[in-house]
Scaffold this active site. Structure first.
Site, PDB file in Angstrom:
ATOM      1  N   ASN A 170      41.713   3.609 -19.136  1.00  0.00           N
ATOM      2  CA  ASN A 170      42.392   3.668 -17.845  1.00  0.00           C
ATOM      3  C   ASN A 170      43.653   2.809 -17.849  1.00  0.00           C
ATOM      4  O   ASN A 170      44.750   3.269 -17.513  1.00  0.00           O
ATOM      5  CB  ASN A 170      41.458   3.202 -16.732  1.00  0.00           C
ATOM      6  CG  ASN A 170      40.305   4.160 -16.507  1.00  0.00           C
ATOM      7  OD1 ASN A 170      40.355   5.302 -16.929  1.00  0.00           O
ATOM      8  ND2 ASN A 170      39.274   3.681 -15.839  1.00  0.00           N
TER       9      ASN A 170
ATOM     10  N   CYS B  77      35.507   2.477 -23.600  1.00  0.00           N
ATOM     11  CA  CYS B  77      34.634   2.344 -22.425  1.00  0.00           C
ATOM     12  C   CYS B  77      35.312   2.835 -21.149  1.00  0.00           C
ATOM     13  O   CYS B  77      34.873   2.514 -20.057  1.00  0.00           O
ATOM     14  CB  CYS B  77      34.209   0.882 -22.253  1.00  0.00           C
ATOM     15  SG  CYS B  77      35.587  -0.271 -21.980  1.00  0.00           S
TER      16      CYS B  77
ATOM     17  N   HIS C 118       0.818  -1.205   0.000  1.00  0.00           N
ATOM     18  CA  HIS C 118       0.000   0.000   0.000  1.00  0.00           C
ATOM     19  C   HIS C 118       0.858   1.264   0.000  1.00  0.00           C
ATOM     20  O   HIS C 118       0.608   2.197  -0.785  1.00  0.00           O
ATOM     21  CB  HIS C 118      -0.914   0.001   1.236  1.00  0.00           C
ATOM     22  CG  HIS C 118      -1.665   1.278   1.419  1.00  0.00           C
ATOM     23  ND1 HIS C 118      -1.226   2.267   2.271  1.00  0.00           N
ATOM     24  CD2 HIS C 118      -2.795   1.741   0.854  1.00  0.00           C
ATOM     25  CE1 HIS C 118      -2.068   3.282   2.224  1.00  0.00           C
ATOM     26  NE2 HIS C 118      -3.038   2.989   1.383  1.00  0.00           N
TER      27      HIS C 118
END
Length: 810
Positions: free
Chosen positions: A710, A758, A427
């Site tokens: 990286n 990426c 609810h």
């Protein structure tokens, strides 16, 4: 034989067009009973006491004028006055004598049901208002339902109590909010075979993801016992997802699941001679297993799809549905006991993306399940009892054990809601979505940790996990209309490893996932070293062995736990972007990171420099990890073959040499992942200078490359990217690094191979994205939070190049 009736309509004779006669709930039950049985939708038989019967009851009692005196001018904001007026209205209805003809017809129909199901039949008696279960207003939980009713007198009483519940406080308030006239909404009542879920399980199904609005998933929740616990949020239920597109073509597989605590179950009881319900503790064995088998989950998904398809055809447009199900513990069958259009997530503006984020760190006080995707701050008001609702002030954060339908007036003015109990279909969750406020449900300890007057920030902006932070943490919100945002020629993809963020991220304008990391799923969801699952007997620490046994309980073997959890995590990401490509990078933990997993220290060496040690491809065919790699392959095979998510492409990280690449590809083939079979594409990370120097050789073995900026920067410049001391020398824009990137792009294109990047750099530095476009890279993969800003930057660069006559890329 059904006797002729004036005030009774059987489900078999009803359809969706009969709302004015029998209300939304009964019309839907009749539509399913009469039209969808052949599609596998099983509905208990029953009949409706019509809205005309309700009107006849009040006509005969001359009740309309007293009802007007009770309700005209009522102000729902005056809670005490509303309660008095509502009580007076209900007493008027309950005091009306039921016409003898109506009584006779109800009892005659009840006798027919008893002939069909047996003399010991019990029934559910359910309100069904004529303004209920509409596409724009559900009226969920506003009116009464009575379960397990037996005997003629009790049945007649329950019908009249349902009539009177049209004037519950919460129903009156809801009608006022939604602009419905109290005297133009009428009550019908459904009487149907009672499904004995008290002896089995029950729950709720949505034919979309309730948080993101993602429409290609069926979301099923369930718990032991009667369904009221799931609906009201009294329990933390089990959750299951099934992916519609692959289910439709025969891939019968659960996409994802989450085990709920299910601490209590609702059963029947008697109080003062009346049938009622009560909660009893759930046995430990039932708490620790799912309330549905995979076969049952898929059967419910089939039924939900049939219902959605049927109503979508009637409406002439996609109509996501909210469905209640119950299992009968006597006959073992699964029944659909209610279906209505979903009224919140499906009403959101399509193509509108709201991004919310905290602008500063904060201390987390409480965690639970996120509802709503927003962030809000305010002072806490702990409500331990309905008597304390009057003290609630607008703009406060409502904190409670759970919420009830009667609390609607207070919830409307809340900044956010936090509850101890409940799942994402309870609810509190449903009302919070409808109101557009954030909620964190199922926290377990919210009322114990938070105190009235505390300043907090409630955040639901990070996927499935909702968090309550101490203090007023600053946050920001950005809204983007995607219809006004062009798509660049350069493919823009996202980096994603958290399945909890998949559905909402998949709605962004991306070409797919350029980097799906396994490490997050392994570290956050699996938590155990793969080799410790293959060889738990080699784990030296007895407490760690116990933790592993606890995590893997319920699986055929510990290794099965790894395969299922990894497959379902990756599968969720793949489903969110289907049919766009999702490039899944196989594991790239370093030895020190692997050692931190449960059992990891028994399988990992200690290295002086793990960054350039035993990682990536070097592990896959090595005896120290080959069995662990076999589990990764088994999980990926399940994603592609069993789940049918063939948009998954696999990628090999940190592959130093061509010979190593050949060995890894051979090992993958041995594990059922042969490049080219069933459309499987295999990529390689281009992050080692040798990948660039020997790009022509690597291009013969792989379908594409993804530049990991990286690691490439680290190895070109000789800078340990984990070292703070030399961090000033780590620069992806260094001419040497940029030259390596350019050579990689040129080499890949010589062989017609896709190449993307990426790494983190384009997410952080707009000039890096510009340089990549100018080099002609095929795709750039960035973090989801920077996707829209990078998109705008890439569009600008491409426009400038076109203006200069250079095209989108050289």
């Amino acid at each position: 034989m059904r006797p002729p009736a004036r005030w009774i309509r059987w489900f078999a004779d009803l359809g969706a067009a009969d709302v004015a006669q029998v209300g939304g709930k009964n019309a839907s039950l009749g539509e399913m009973f009469s039209q969808m049985s052949d599609a596998g939708v099983r509905v208990p038989n029953g009949f409706a006491v019509t809205a005309q019967a309700y009107r006849q009851l009040l006509d005969q009692a001359d009740a309309w004028a007293p009802l007007h005196r009770a309700l005209d001018g009522v102000d729902a904001r005056q809670v005490d006055d509303l309660a008095r007026r509502a009580q007076a209205a209900r007493e008027i209805v309950l005091g009306a004598k039921m016409p003898a003809e109506l009584e006779d017809e109800i009892l005659a129909a009840y006798a027919v049901l008893r002939q069909e199901y047996g003399a010991d039949l019990t029934v559910a008696v359910r309100s069904s208002a004529t303004a209920e279960d509409l596409p724009t207003a559900s009226f969920a939980g506003q009116h009464e339902t009575f379960l397990n009713i037996a005997g003629e007198r009790r049945l007649l009483s329950a019908v009249q109590e349902c009539f009177a519940s049209l004037f519950k406080d919460r129903a009156i308030s809801y009608r006022i909010d939604r602009g419905f006239d109290h005297f133009k909404v009428f009550q019908s009542v459904g009487v149907m075979k009672m499904v004995r879920a008290d002896r089995a399980a029950s729950g709720v199904i949505f034919t979309l993801d309730t948080e993101s609005g993602f429409r290609d998933a069926v979301f099923i929740t369930g718990a032991w016992g009667l369904g009221e616990n799931v609906v009201q949020g009294t329990v933390d239920p089990d959750e299951f997802y099934v992916f519609k597109p692959t289910l439709r073509v025969g891939h019968r597989s659960v996409l994802r699941r989450k085990l709920g605590a299910k601490a209590v179950r609702m059963v029947y009881a008697q109080t003062a001679g009346r049938d009622t319900t009560r909660n009893v503790p759930t046995a430990r064995e039932e708490r620790e297993r799912y309330c549905l088998t995979d076969e049952q989950v898929l059967a419910l998904a089939d039924a939900a799809l049939a219902i959605e398809d049927h109503y979508s055809r009637r409406a002439g447009q996609p109509t996501p549905m909210d469905v209640e199900w119950a299992q009968d513990g006597i006959d073992g069958q699964l029944y659909i006991v209610q279906a209505r259009p979903e009224t919140v997530s499906s009403q959101r503006g399509q193509g509108i993306v709201d991004e919310v984020r905290l602008d500063a760190p904060g201390r987390v006080r409480v965690t639970g399940r996120a509802v709503g995707g927003g962030i809000a701050s305010g002072r806490v008001r702990v409500i331990s009892d309905v008597a304390h609702l009057a003290a609630f002030q607008p703009g406060e954060v409502l904190v409670a054990d759970t919420t009830m339908p009667d609390w609607g007036t207070v919830m409307k003015s809340a900044a956010a809601v936090v509850t101890n109990r409940g799942g994402r279909t309870c609810h509190a969750a449903i009302v919070a979505r409808e109101l557009g406020i954030p909620a964190v449900v199922g926290c377990e300890n919210a009322t114990a940790v938070l105190r009235t007057g505390d300043e907090v920030t409630v955040s639901c902006g990070d996927g499935a996990a909702g968090k309550v932070y101490e203090g007023m943490v600053p946050f920001s919100k950005t809204r983007t209309d995607l219809s006004t945002l062009a798509r660049p020629s350069t493919q823009l993809m996202v980096n994603l490893g958290n399945p909890d963020l998949a559905f909402q991220t998949g709605l962004l304008p991306t070409a797919g996932v350029g980097l799906a990391r396994l490490e997050f799923i392994v570290a956050e969801h699996i938590r155990v070293h793969p080799m410790a699952l293959v060889h738990p007997e080699r784990v030296s620490d007895t407490s760690v062995r116990s933790q592993i046994a606890e995590l893997t309980r319920g699986h055929a073997t510990p290794a099965d736990y790894f395969v299922r959890e990894l497959a379902e995590g990756v599968g969720t990401i793949a489903a969110a972007f289907y049919p766009r490509p999702v490039i899944v990078r196989l594991s790239d933990f370093k030895t020190n990171e692997y050692a931190n997993l449960l059992g990891g220290r028994d399988f990992e060496p200690t290295e002086a420099n793990p960054m350039i040690g035993f990682r990536g491809a070097s592990r896959y065919a090595h005896p120290a990890y080959a069995e662990g790699f076999a589990l990764e392959c088994a999980a990926m095979r399940r994603v592609r073959d069993e789940m049918g998510l063939v948009n998954v492409r696999l990628m090999i990280p940190f592959c130093r040499r061509v010979g190593e690449a050949e060995r890894v590809l051979a090992a993958m083939a041995d594990h059922g992942l042969r490049r080219g079979e069933r459309g499987l594409e295999v990529y390689v990370m281009c992050e080692i200078p040798n990948n660039v120097i020997q790009v022509d050789a690597f291009a013969q073995l792989f379908d594409g490359f993804s530049i990991g900026s990286n690691d490439l920067t680290q190895l070109v410049l000789g800078v340990d990217r984990d070292s703070e001391i030399v961090a000033f020398d780590f620069d992806e824009r260094d001419p040497g690094v940029m030259t390596m990137i350019r050579l990689a792009i040129e080499g890949a294109h010589r062989h017609g191979r896709h190449i993307g990047l990426c790494g983190q750099a384009p997410s952080d530095d707009p000039t890096m994205a510009q340089a990549l476009v100018e080099m002609g890279i095929d795709s750039i993969s960035v973090t989801p939070d920077t996707l829209l800003s990078v998109t705008r930057r890439v569009l600008e660069v491409e426009a400038l190049r076109r203006a200069a006559g250079q095209g989108a890329a050289p």
